[in-house]
Design a protein around this motif. Sequence first.
Motif, PDB file in Angstrom:
ATOM      1  N   ILE A 158       0.858  -1.167   0.000  1.00  0.00           N
ATOM      2  CA  ILE A 158       0.000   0.000   0.000  1.00  0.00           C
ATOM      3  C   ILE A 158       0.907   1.233   0.000  1.00  0.00           C
ATOM      4  CG2 ILE A 158      -1.819   1.260   1.213  1.00  0.00           C
ATOM      5  CD1 ILE A 158      -2.566  -1.381   2.572  1.00  0.00           C
ATOM      6  N   TYR A 159       0.830   2.004  -1.068  1.00  0.00           N
ATOM      7  CA  TYR A 159       1.721   3.159  -1.214  1.00  0.00           C
ATOM      8  C   TYR A 159       1.003   4.430  -0.789  1.00  0.00           C
ATOM      9  CZ  TYR A 159       4.878   6.586  -3.242  1.00  0.00           C
ATOM     10  OH  TYR A 159       5.743   7.645  -3.423  1.00  0.00           O
ATOM     11  N   ASP A 160       1.598   5.172   0.136  1.00  0.00           N
ATOM     12  CA  ASP A 160       1.084   6.461   0.594  1.00  0.00           C
ATOM     13  C   ASP A 160       1.818   7.552  -0.183  1.00  0.00           C
ATOM     14  OD1 ASP A 160       0.442   8.816   1.923  1.00  0.00           O
ATOM     15  OD2 ASP A 160       0.299   7.826   3.880  1.00  0.00           O
ATOM     16  N   SER A 161       1.117   8.171  -1.107  1.00  0.00           N
ATOM     17  CA  SER A 161       1.744   9.168  -1.975  1.00  0.00           C
ATOM     18  C   SER A 161       2.153  10.422  -1.215  1.00  0.00           C
ATOM     19  CB  SER A 161       0.797   9.545  -3.122  1.00  0.00           C
ATOM     20  OG  SER A 161      -0.430  10.031  -2.608  1.00  0.00           O
ATOM     21  N   GLU A 162       1.437  10.751  -0.132  1.00  0.00           N
ATOM     22  CA  GLU A 162       1.783  11.941   0.645  1.00  0.00           C
ATOM     23  C   GLU A 162       3.064  11.722   1.443  1.00  0.00           C
ATOM     24  OE1 GLU A 162      -1.484  13.158   3.038  1.00  0.00           O
ATOM     25  OE2 GLU A 162      -2.794  13.624   1.331  1.00  0.00           O
ATOM     26  N   LYS A 163       3.145  10.583   2.098  1.00  0.00           N
ATOM     27  CA  LYS A 163       4.337  10.273   2.896  1.00  0.00           C
ATOM     28  C   LYS A 163       5.435   9.620   2.067  1.00  0.00           C
ATOM     29  CE  LYS A 163       1.711   9.614   7.178  1.00  0.00           C
ATOM     30  NZ  LYS A 163       1.399   8.679   8.286  1.00  0.00           N
ATOM     31  N   LYS A 164       5.059   9.264   0.816  1.00  0.00           N
ATOM     32  CA  LYS A 164       5.992   8.578  -0.079  1.00  0.00           C
ATOM     33  C   LYS A 164       6.603   7.352   0.611  1.00  0.00           C
ATOM     34  CE  LYS A 164       7.134  12.680  -2.768  1.00  0.00           C
ATOM     35  NZ  LYS A 164       8.208  13.567  -3.268  1.00  0.00           N
ATOM     36  N   LYS A 165       5.671   6.544   1.116  1.00  0.00           N
ATOM     37  CA  LYS A 165       6.085   5.380   1.903  1.00  0.00           C
ATOM     38  C   LYS A 165       5.200   4.186   1.557  1.00  0.00           C
ATOM     39  CE  LYS A 165       6.703   3.989   6.735  1.00  0.00           C
ATOM     40  NZ  LYS A 165       6.533   4.418   8.152  1.00  0.00           N
TER      41      LYS A 165
END
Length: 230
Positions: free
Chosen positions: A93-100
């Motif tokens: 699961i990629y978090d685009s805001e945290k880039k994580k």
Amino acid sequence: MKRVIVFMTVLFMTVSYGQEIKQVPQISVSGEGKVKVIPDEATISATVETRGNVAKDVKKQNDEQVEAVLKLIKKMNIASADFRTQRVALNPIYDSEKKKTTYYATQTIEIIVRDLNKYDELMEGLVNQGINRIDNVVFQSSKLAQYESEARKLAMKEAKHKAEDYVSVLGQKIGRAMTISDNTQVYNPQPVYARFKTMAMESDSAAPRETLAAGEITITANVSVNFILE
């Protein structure tokens, strides 16, 4: 010429036969049969969910919790044929805001409980051993085929009784059945609920609690019958 005569004769006989069939007096009725049953078994779909930053660690944690769950199931003397792994997944699961990227692992186990006296103990044990989601619980009968047969017979009796009511006003009687159509839909037991909260969140009491309310299930059969009128 002979061929033409033979053809016309066959055609006349076919038309006459068709007219004769159409002229047979009939009555079309439907019937419904219902059998209410107290369920004697349940199917539980339970899921272990784990999340983390390292795929390998997330999968390992998930496997350990599932292993504990399987040990509990075996300890409760549930037959090996009555439980199975239904789904296994490990997804990023990629978090685009945290880039994580985090990882999400799930394993779902389907369990058939043939002794409902074990239901409460099993449900509490599942949560304690790492199950954090109950997808659904379906109550059913181990004698489904028997009750379906009873429902079909009741449906036919109702159809016959209904036909007799109609024609009695006309001073007629019903004869043999010309056609019988089974309109019964496939029986699909409905889940009792889709989600399950951890018992520790509901109560701090250590006393055993009764949480099962299986109620009744209704098995239904529907038929359409054409009777000849006499």
